[in-house]
Design a protein around this motif. Structure first.
Motif, PDB file in Angstrom:
ATOM      1  N   ARG A 178      13.087  -1.648   0.492  1.00  0.00           N
ATOM      2  CA  ARG A 178      13.938  -0.986  -0.501  1.00  0.00           C
ATOM      3  C   ARG A 178      13.105  -0.090  -1.405  1.00  0.00           C
ATOM      4  N   ALA A 179      11.916  -0.585  -1.822  1.00  0.00           N
ATOM      5  CA  ALA A 179      11.057   0.238  -2.678  1.00  0.00           C
ATOM      6  C   ALA A 179      10.624   1.508  -1.963  1.00  0.00           C
ATOM      7  N   ALA A 180      10.278   1.396  -0.677  1.00  0.00           N
ATOM      8  CA  ALA A 180       9.868   2.578   0.088  1.00  0.00           C
ATOM      9  C   ALA A 180      11.039   3.539   0.267  1.00  0.00           C
ATOM     10  N   GLN A 181      12.205   2.987   0.559  1.00  0.00           N
ATOM     11  CA  GLN A 181      13.375   3.846   0.779  1.00  0.00           C
ATOM     12  C   GLN A 181      13.768   4.596  -0.487  1.00  0.00           C
ATOM     13  N   SER A 182      13.518   3.982  -1.641  1.00  0.00           N
ATOM     14  CA  SER A 182      13.845   4.670  -2.888  1.00  0.00           C
ATOM     15  C   SER A 182      12.992   5.913  -3.088  1.00  0.00           C
ATOM     16  N   GLN A 183      11.856   5.979  -2.394  1.00  0.00           N
ATOM     17  CA  GLN A 183      10.975   7.150  -2.451  1.00  0.00           C
ATOM     18  C   GLN A 183      11.095   8.008  -1.199  1.00  0.00           C
ATOM     19  N   GLN A 184      12.133   7.737  -0.392  1.00  0.00           N
ATOM     20  CA  GLN A 184      12.311   8.410   0.893  1.00  0.00           C
ATOM     21  C   GLN A 184      11.109   8.185   1.813  1.00  0.00           C
ATOM     22  N   HIS A 185      10.536   6.984   1.725  1.00  0.00           N
ATOM     23  CA  HIS A 185       9.422   6.595   2.581  1.00  0.00           C
ATOM     24  C   HIS A 185       9.888   5.552   3.587  1.00  0.00           C
TER      25      HIS A 185
ATOM     26  N   LEU B 130       0.850  -1.180   0.000  1.00  0.00           N
ATOM     27  CA  LEU B 130       0.000   0.000   0.000  1.00  0.00           C
ATOM     28  C   LEU B 130       0.894   1.240   0.000  1.00  0.00           C
ATOM     29  N   PRO B 131       1.313   1.714  -1.187  1.00  0.00           N
ATOM     30  CA  PRO B 131       2.132   2.927  -1.209  1.00  0.00           C
ATOM     31  C   PRO B 131       1.324   4.112  -0.707  1.00  0.00           C
ATOM     32  N   ALA B 132       1.982   4.994   0.031  1.00  0.00           N
ATOM     33  CA  ALA B 132       1.280   6.112   0.656  1.00  0.00           C
ATOM     34  C   ALA B 132       0.809   7.110  -0.388  1.00  0.00           C
ATOM     35  N   ALA B 133      -0.500   7.385  -0.387  1.00  0.00           N
ATOM     36  CA  ALA B 133      -1.036   8.448  -1.240  1.00  0.00           C
ATOM     37  C   ALA B 133      -0.778   9.804  -0.615  1.00  0.00           C
ATOM     38  N   VAL B 134      -0.764   9.832   0.723  1.00  0.00           N
ATOM     39  CA  VAL B 134      -0.477  11.049   1.481  1.00  0.00           C
ATOM     40  C   VAL B 134       0.528  10.685   2.578  1.00  0.00           C
ATOM     41  N   GLY B 135       1.527  11.481   2.752  1.00  0.00           N
ATOM     42  CA  GLY B 135       2.519  11.191   3.771  1.00  0.00           C
ATOM     43  C   GLY B 135       3.661  10.364   3.226  1.00  0.00           C
ATOM     44  N   THR B 136       4.473   9.821   4.121  1.00  0.00           N
ATOM     45  CA  THR B 136       5.686   9.094   3.718  1.00  0.00           C
ATOM     46  C   THR B 136       5.778   7.706   4.342  1.00  0.00           C
ATOM     47  N   THR B 137       4.627   7.164   4.762  1.00  0.00           N
ATOM     48  CA  THR B 137       4.636   5.829   5.362  1.00  0.00           C
ATOM     49  C   THR B 137       3.855   4.856   4.481  1.00  0.00           C
TER      50      THR B 137
END
Length: 346
Positions: A135-142, A105-112
């Protein structure tokens, strides 16, 4: 007895002794080959979980976002197959029905970002998903938050109880057939006696299925799910393995026993999706698994315990196919003589 007759008797005895030694040597050699095959199969399949292969993962995002994620993932190999999900609730429901093994569930709002997993299938898949999507989240600074939406039953923390239960049922099936063959002859004398033997194996299968479920489900409390459905799975696993073994032993004697061990133990157990899911097995074992009762039994027990009986229908068809083949071989081979059977029994 004159000298000529004595010499002839001694020659005949020597010939029979040589034949006996050759048969013993043959079976010892076959045992060595099976031992080496055991090493190859178990170490090859179970030395470590493989990177995921087309592991189904839900994604709660618009289709174009899912397509972009799929394109990016495919650059690293065929690791995941992403399936769009309408909402977090839909994604969790897909996990409960085992159409996906996790959901991102990629964040639509926020960084989590959030990752939904199930540890009911063991820790390997959740760990692989967590590593990949961290890794995918970190690549988006999430950052990534992991949520276990379907944990295992108490006593089944590693998700291995269904796997070991099916191993017990499988071993019991071919062991019963082999012991009956050793005591009463590998081959029934007539088709009627073959059917009587199959009836005896059926009674044994009922007791084995109920007994295994009683121990694991009721006494130890390691599994949940519908009691009688799991007992039925056990009955079918024991019956199909025992009757299939009986059919091969009818034509091939102890050679048939060796084939059964090779099929259900050497190949079947490593491909049974026990320590890690099928998507994380090496290619050979990943391909053959669904064709064997080991995988289908584990999949069915796990499905009844956790996943709304998903996979039960396919498993039953596989069990019926093995039982039908064994039944035909047992009846058709009754009373028939062949050199392989003679070699294994004398």
């Amino acid at each position: 007895m004159n000298r000529a007759a004595l010499a002839a008797a001694n020659a005949d005895l020597d010939q029979r002794e040589r034949g006996r030694k050759l048969r013993i040597g043959f079976f010892v050699f076959m045992a060595l080959l099976m031992q080496l095959a055991f090493v190859v199969s178990y170490t090859g399949a179970l030395h470590a979980p493989q990177p995921p292969h087309r592991m189904p993962v839900g994604v709660v995002a618009p289709p174009q976002v899912v397509q972009q994620l799929q394109k990016m993932a495919d650059e690293s190999g065929p690791l995941f197959t992403f399936k769009p999900q309408a909402s977090p609730e839909t994604a969790a429901n897909a996990i409960h029905h085992r159409s996906v093994l996790g959901a991102y569930l990629p964040a639509a709002v926020g960084t989590t970002d959030q990752l939904l997993v199930t540890t009911a299938i063991g820790p390997a898949a959740p760990q692989a998903l967590t590593l990949a999507f961290t890794r995918a989240a970190q690549s988006q600074q999430h950052t990534l938050q992991v949520k276990d939406v379907l944990p295992p039953h108490r006593g089944d923390d590693e998700g291995l109880v269904p796997f070991y239960l099916v191993i017990a049922w499988t071993v019991g099936g071919y062991l019963a057939s082999t012991l009956v063959g050793l005591m009463g002859g590998m081959q029934s004398a007539t088709p009627r006696l073959a059917l009587e033997r199959i009836g005896m194996l059926a009674a044994y299968s009922v007791l084995g299925g109920i007994g295994g479920t009683l121990i694991v489900h009721t006494i130890m409390g390691f599994l949940g799910g519908a009691w009688w459905t799991q007992a039925l799975i056990g009955m079918l696993v024991v019956f199909c393995v025992s009757v299939f073994a009986n059919g091969l032993q009818t034509f091939l004697g102890l050679v048939g026993t060796g084939i059964v061990i090779g099929l259900f133990v050497i190949l079947g157990n490593p491909s049974g999706a026990g320590p890690w899911p099928r998507n994380m097995l090496p290619a050979f074992w990943r391909v053959i698994g669904p064709w064997l009762p080991n995988f289908q039994g584990t999949n069915a027990v796990r499905g009844v315990a956790y996943f709304h009986s998903q996979g039960l229908g396919t498993a039953i068809w596989v069990f019926v196919a093995y039982a039908a083949i064994g039944l035909v071989l047992s009846v058709a081979g009754a009373g028939r003589d062949n050199p392989i059977l003679r070699m294994s029994e004398h």
